[in-house]
Scaffold this motif. Structure first.
Motif, PDB file in Angstrom:
ATOM      1  N   LEU A 129       0.830  -1.220   0.029  1.00 52.03           N
ATOM      2  CA  LEU A 129      -0.123  -0.035  -0.106  1.00 52.03           C
ATOM      3  C   LEU A 129       0.730   1.167   0.127  1.00 52.03           C
ATOM      4  O   LEU A 129       0.345   2.148  -0.237  1.00 52.03           O
ATOM      5  N   LYS A 130       2.058   1.093   0.376  1.00 55.29           N
ATOM      6  CA  LYS A 130       3.020   2.135   0.597  1.00 55.29           C
ATOM      7  C   LYS A 130       3.121   2.942  -0.987  1.00 55.29           C
ATOM      8  O   LYS A 130       2.998   4.091  -1.165  1.00 55.29           O
ATOM      9  N   LEU A 131       3.251   2.052  -1.875  1.00 56.82           N
ATOM     10  CA  LEU A 131       3.603   2.752  -3.148  1.00 56.82           C
ATOM     11  C   LEU A 131       2.247   3.596  -3.603  1.00 56.82           C
ATOM     12  O   LEU A 131       2.247   4.708  -4.378  1.00 56.82           O
ATOM     13  N   PHE A 132       1.220   2.915  -3.417  1.00 59.54           N
ATOM     14  CA  PHE A 132      -0.144   3.761  -3.587  1.00 59.54           C
ATOM     15  C   PHE A 132      -0.297   4.907  -2.968  1.00 59.54           C
ATOM     16  O   PHE A 132      -0.864   6.007  -3.317  1.00 59.54           O
ATOM     17  N   VAL A 133       0.046   4.875  -1.775  1.00 60.90           N
ATOM     18  CA  VAL A 133       0.101   6.085  -0.747  1.00 60.90           C
ATOM     19  C   VAL A 133       1.003   7.254  -1.377  1.00 60.90           C
ATOM     20  O   VAL A 133       0.770   8.316  -1.477  1.00 60.90           O
ATOM     21  N   GLU A 134       1.968   6.920  -1.741  1.00 59.26           N
ATOM     22  CA  GLU A 134       3.124   7.835  -2.549  1.00 59.26           C
ATOM     23  C   GLU A 134       2.531   8.343  -3.686  1.00 59.26           C
ATOM     24  O   GLU A 134       2.671   9.651  -3.968  1.00 59.26           O
ATOM     25  N   ILE A 135       1.843   7.676  -4.511  1.00 60.35           N
ATOM     26  CA  ILE A 135       0.942   8.077  -5.525  1.00 60.35           C
ATOM     27  C   ILE A 135      -0.005   9.100  -5.088  1.00 60.35           C
ATOM     28  O   ILE A 135      -0.354  10.203  -5.701  1.00 60.35           O
ATOM     29  N   GLY A 136      -0.843   8.680  -4.188  1.00 55.86           N
ATOM     30  CA  GLY A 136      -1.971   9.596  -3.402  1.00 55.86           C
ATOM     31  C   GLY A 136      -1.220  10.877  -3.031  1.00 55.86           C
ATOM     32  O   GLY A 136      -1.843  11.984  -3.314  1.00 55.86           O
ATOM     33  N   ALA A 137      -0.055  10.672  -2.386  1.00 54.70           N
ATOM     34  CA  ALA A 137       0.477  12.041  -1.939  1.00 54.70           C
ATOM     35  C   ALA A 137       1.033  13.125  -3.029  1.00 54.70           C
ATOM     36  O   ALA A 137       0.538  14.102  -2.946  1.00 54.70           O
ATOM     37  N   ILE A 138       1.508  12.261  -4.213  1.00 53.62           N
ATOM     38  CA  ILE A 138       2.028  13.142  -5.380  1.00 53.62           C
ATOM     39  C   ILE A 138       0.786  13.797  -5.817  1.00 53.62           C
ATOM     40  O   ILE A 138       0.673  15.101  -6.180  1.00 53.62           O
ATOM     41  N   ALA A 139      -0.338  12.994  -6.150  1.00 52.83           N
ATOM     42  CA  ALA A 139      -1.929  13.647  -6.667  1.00 52.83           C
ATOM     43  C   ALA A 139      -2.161  14.850  -5.958  1.00 52.83           C
ATOM     44  O   ALA A 139      -2.787  15.794  -6.153  1.00 52.83           O
ATOM     45  N   GLY A 140      -2.339  14.415  -4.271  1.00 50.42           N
ATOM     46  CA  GLY A 140      -2.891  15.421  -3.582  1.00 50.42           C
ATOM     47  C   GLY A 140      -2.126  16.877  -3.548  1.00 50.42           C
ATOM     48  O   GLY A 140      -2.758  17.713  -3.500  1.00 50.42           O
ATOM     49  N   LEU A 141      -0.897  16.701  -3.280  1.00 48.25           N
ATOM     50  CA  LEU A 141      -0.003  17.737  -3.448  1.00 48.25           C
ATOM     51  C   LEU A 141      -0.047  18.604  -4.654  1.00 48.25           C
ATOM     52  O   LEU A 141       0.153  19.784  -4.501  1.00 48.25           O
ATOM     53  N   SER A 142      -0.134  17.755  -5.619  1.00 44.22           N
ATOM     54  CA  SER A 142      -0.232  18.526  -6.970  1.00 44.22           C
ATOM     55  C   SER A 142      -1.725  19.343  -7.120  1.00 44.22           C
ATOM     56  O   SER A 142      -1.584  20.338  -7.645  1.00 44.22           O
ATOM     57  N   SER A 143      -2.769  18.844  -6.520  1.00 50.87           N
ATOM     58  CA  SER A 143      -3.939  19.635  -6.543  1.00 50.87           C
ATOM     59  C   SER A 143      -3.998  20.800  -5.615  1.00 50.87           C
ATOM     60  O   SER A 143      -4.723  21.811  -5.915  1.00 50.87           O
ATOM     61  N   VAL A 144      -3.271  20.563  -4.638  1.00 51.00           N
ATOM     62  CA  VAL A 144      -3.132  21.878  -3.459  1.00 51.00           C
ATOM     63  C   VAL A 144      -2.106  22.723  -4.531  1.00 51.00           C
ATOM     64  O   VAL A 144      -2.687  24.080  -4.294  1.00 51.00           O
ATOM     65  N   ILE A 145      -1.161  22.549  -4.933  1.00 45.16           N
ATOM     66  CA  ILE A 145      -0.417  23.392  -5.731  1.00 45.16           C
ATOM     67  C   ILE A 145      -1.328  24.099  -6.932  1.00 45.16           C
ATOM     68  O   ILE A 145      -1.292  25.404  -7.030  1.00 45.16           O
ATOM     69  N   LEU A 146      -2.197  23.409  -7.508  1.00 43.90           N
ATOM     70  CA  LEU A 146      -3.080  24.015  -8.669  1.00 43.90           C
ATOM     71  C   LEU A 146      -3.893  24.958  -8.133  1.00 43.90           C
ATOM     72  O   LEU A 146      -3.925  25.921  -8.370  1.00 43.90           O
ATOM     73  N   VAL A 147      -4.673  24.687  -7.070  1.00 52.13           N
ATOM     74  CA  VAL A 147      -5.455  25.551  -6.464  1.00 52.13           C
ATOM     75  C   VAL A 147      -5.008  26.668  -5.648  1.00 52.13           C
ATOM     76  O   VAL A 147      -5.655  27.810  -5.915  1.00 52.13           O
ATOM     77  N   MET A 148      -4.046  26.492  -5.226  1.00 48.10           N
ATOM     78  CA  MET A 148      -3.181  27.887  -4.666  1.00 48.10           C
ATOM     79  C   MET A 148      -2.684  28.731  -5.627  1.00 48.10           C
ATOM     80  O   MET A 148      -2.788  29.769  -5.574  1.00 48.10           O
ATOM     81  N   MET A 149      -2.336  28.142  -6.803  1.00 47.63           N
ATOM     82  CA  MET A 149      -1.630  29.132  -7.705  1.00 47.63           C
ATOM     83  C   MET A 149      -2.911  29.710  -8.288  1.00 47.63           C
ATOM     84  O   MET A 149      -2.953  30.863  -8.699  1.00 47.63           O
ATOM     85  N   ILE A 150      -4.188  29.221  -8.829  1.00 45.96           N
ATOM     86  CA  ILE A 150      -5.397  29.708  -8.955  1.00 45.96           C
ATOM     87  C   ILE A 150      -5.685  30.692  -8.008  1.00 45.96           C
ATOM     88  O   ILE A 150      -6.052  31.883  -8.382  1.00 45.96           O
ATOM     89  N   GLY A 151      -5.690  30.669  -6.854  1.00 41.73           N
ATOM     90  CA  GLY A 151      -5.914  31.642  -6.005  1.00 41.73           C
ATOM     91  C   GLY A 151      -5.260  32.784  -5.734  1.00 41.73           C
ATOM     92  O   GLY A 151      -5.595  33.837  -5.946  1.00 41.73           O
ATOM     93  N   GLN A 152      -4.041  32.615  -5.983  1.00 40.82           N
ATOM     94  CA  GLN A 152      -3.035  33.765  -5.980  1.00 40.82           C
ATOM     95  C   GLN A 152      -3.024  34.719  -7.118  1.00 40.82           C
ATOM     96  O   GLN A 152      -3.183  35.560  -7.258  1.00 40.82           O
ATOM     97  N   THR A 153      -3.235  34.137  -8.349  1.00 42.74           N
ATOM     98  CA  THR A 153      -3.271  34.752  -9.507  1.00 42.74           C
ATOM     99  C   THR A 153      -4.737  35.664  -9.611  1.00 42.74           C
ATOM    100  O   THR A 153      -4.635  36.771  -9.993  1.00 42.74           O
ATOM    101  N   ARG A 154      -5.616  35.112  -8.967  1.00 47.51           N
ATOM    102  CA  ARG A 154      -7.095  35.699  -8.862  1.00 47.51           C
ATOM    103  C   ARG A 154      -6.930  37.028  -7.729  1.00 47.51           C
ATOM    104  O   ARG A 154      -7.605  37.876  -8.067  1.00 47.51           O
ATOM    105  N   VAL A 155      -6.191  36.886  -6.780  1.00 46.17           N
ATOM    106  CA  VAL A 155      -5.927  37.861  -5.795  1.00 46.17           C
ATOM    107  C   VAL A 155      -5.259  38.954  -6.528  1.00 46.17           C
ATOM    108  O   VAL A 155      -5.582  40.122  -6.385  1.00 46.17           O
ATOM    109  N   PHE A 156      -4.058  38.422  -7.083  1.00 43.47           N
ATOM    110  CA  PHE A 156      -3.265  39.573  -7.747  1.00 43.47           C
ATOM    111  C   PHE A 156      -4.128  40.398  -9.004  1.00 43.47           C
ATOM    112  O   PHE A 156      -4.041  41.553  -8.977  1.00 43.47           O
ATOM    113  N   TYR A 157      -4.975  39.614  -9.577  1.00 47.56           N
ATOM    114  CA  TYR A 157      -5.917  40.020 -10.573  1.00 47.56           C
ATOM    115  C   TYR A 157      -6.861  41.406  -9.884  1.00 47.56           C
ATOM    116  O   TYR A 157      -7.096  42.406 -10.371  1.00 47.56           O
ATOM    117  N   ALA A 158      -7.411  40.815  -8.690  1.00 45.64           N
ATOM    118  CA  ALA A 158      -8.343  41.943  -8.213  1.00 45.64           C
ATOM    119  C   ALA A 158      -7.525  42.943  -7.680  1.00 45.64           C
ATOM    120  O   ALA A 158      -7.928  44.238  -7.899  1.00 45.64           O
TER     121      ALA A 158
END
Length: 491
Positions: free
Chosen positions: A329-358
């Motif tokens: 299960l460790k391999l799947f957890v590492e995949i899940g962690a990579i996916a989870g952290l990727s989506s965090v980066i994605l939404v945080m970047m969307i958030g920052q660019t929209r704040v700068f936009y405003a």
């Protein structure tokens, strides 16, 4: 003296709504997000570092098995703030999140202050999470290499920042640059540049992957839960912030980092198809679901391994290594962690660019950040800037030390939103409110006090760094922003 704008018959303008491409002929952001996509954006931002990193460290260093109680405390503070976000986002469906709400209610100076705090929340968080992503990615390469009987992991020099913090100073590590961290930031920036619809679609896939991995972890690990690992539930205090009830509260400030994404949903208000209905669903729905997931996972994690052994950079994988029948299960957890952290980066970047936009549309930062791509309808130049700065920070600095500062900036933004709802209830009582905070005269002060209390607990340990950040922000405002504001009389 706070400055607010407002004139004419438009109730949003009268409330002080920031300029969000309201001018005739201005290029606007594309309205493409549904309530379901907004909920998934929230989950994409929230479920990531909290489960795969912060849970174990907060349990080992502060709260013990009572880390579940820390999540409840942090979740309660977020829920109170979330109700206030829901009212604002349904009433003022514009980009900018807490910055825009502060602008509408408390004036330009407070809005700038909150916008500056949101840079901590979003931009620094992008770089911080990217560093964690790089660690998990290199670990995944190592695991795959083990199955293949070869070494696939990058050399330490290419997977480690050249500097680290030690006793509040920077010292060399021997590394050259964190290549994986840079690659993920650049890739996510390219996706955000392309469009909000594409970003939301990719985020939906990522959320499905990491929720599946979390489900597998709970289902297979719960059989190994030993109730003795939960005793004592609140370990005896060993000093300020280390176990005892004081440690539970301090743990809440640490795991608050895990919640920083839910308010990013509100930054996409001007890109929601039906913001008056969908924004409250997106904000509150994602918050409730994520809190339940955190409580369940932290309970299982501290149940399968003594809490004092969880203080590693990858606590979930560490716990699984103790059980031979769960190593698969460790391999799947590492995949899940990579996916989870990727989506965090994605939404945080969307958030920052929209704040700068405003902020750009209000003149507080350069017009560069407010330019919208004529085809993709995204703030493309701001996205390039955010991606470049975040990649530079992630590649060169070990930004995990700034986790508390990220949480502190978020807590101040949350408290401001709670106060702003009350101010607008008094100054603009007749504004249409598709969603109303229940028992506002109790809920709003309680939310503000809860957030400020957690801020103060973190501030005691980080007062120097936070003070420097605030001073730099006010220097920028009085040297540049105030003189370029759309509220500044033109001569």
């Amino acid at each position: 003296m706070f400055r607010t704008k407002g004139a004419g018959n438009d109730p949003h303008v009268d409330a002080g709504e920031p300029a969000d491409s309201a001018q005739p002929g201005a290029q606007t952001l594309k309205r493409a997000l549904t309530a379901r996509q907004l909920v998934l954006l929230g989950i994409g931002a929230v479920i990531g570092a909290g489960i795969f990193v912060m849970t174990g460290q907060a349990a080992a260093n502060h709260a013990g098995p009572a880390i579940t109680l820390s999540f409840v405390i942090a979740g309660l503070a977020c829920a109170l703030a979330g109700l206030c976000y829901a009212e604002f986002s349904s009433m003022l469906p514009v980009s900018g999140s807490a910055y825009s709400y502060a602008y509408a209610t408390l004036g330009e100076l407070v809005a700038w202050f909150i916008g500056w705090m949101l840079v901590l929340e979003y931009l620094v968080a992008v770089a911080t999470v990217a560093v964690g992503w790089g660690g998990y990615f290199n670990g995944l390469l190592e695991s795959i290499g083990g199955f293949l009987g070869t070494s696939l992991a990058l050399p330490e020099a290419l997977a480690t920042a050249p500097l680290r913090f030690s006793d509040h100073s920077l010292v060399p590590t021997g590394g050259l640059i964190n290549v994986p961290a840079i690659i993920i930031v650049v890739a996510i920036a390219a996706l955000c540049y392309r469009g909000i619809s594409q970003s939301a679609a990719v985020n939906s896939v990522i959320v499905a992957i990491k929720l599946t991995v979390i489900f597998l972890f709970v289902v297979f690990a719960i059989r190994h839960v030993n109730p003795e690992n939960w005793q004592p539930f609140i370990p005896p205090a060993e000093g300020p912030g280390k176990y005892g009830m004081d440690g539970v509260i301090r743990g809440a400030t640490v795991v608050f980092f895990a919640y920083i994404g839910f308010d990013a949903v509100s930054t996409a208000a001007s890109e929601a198809k039906n913001p008056q209905r969908d924004m409250p669903i997106g904000i509150l729905g994602s918050l409730v679901l994520c809190t339940l997931v955190y409580i369940i996972v932290s309970g299982v994690l501290t149940g399968i391994m003594p809490y004092h052994l969880l203080g590693t950079a990858k606590p979930v994988a560490t716990a699984l290594e103790a059980y031979p029948d769960l190593t698969w299960l460790k391999l799947f957890v590492e995949i899940g962690a990579i996916a989870g952290l990727s989506s965090v980066i994605l939404v945080m970047m969307i958030g920052q660019t929209r704040v700068f936009y405003a902020m750009s549309r209000d003149g507080l930062i350069g017009k560069f950040f407010g330019r919208v791509h004529p085809r993709f309808q995204t703030p493309y130049l701001g996205t390039i800037f955010v991606g470049a700065v975040a990649a530079l920070l992630a590649g060169l600095l070990p930004l995990d030390v700034l986790g508390d500062l990220v949480s502190m900036g978020t807590l101040l933004a949350f408290a401001t939103v709670c106060i702003g709802v009350l101010v607008l209830r008094y100054t603009k009582p007749d504004l249409p409110r598709p969603f109303r905070v229940p028992f506002a005269w109790l809920t709003c002060p309680a939310g503000a006090l809860a957030c400020l209390y957690l801020f103060f607990r973190a501030f005691l340990d980080n007062w120097l760094w936070m003070s420097v950040w605030i001073i730099v922000g006010f220097i920028i405002y009085f040297v540049y922003s105030r003189h370029h504001s759309v509220l500044e009389p033109k001569k």
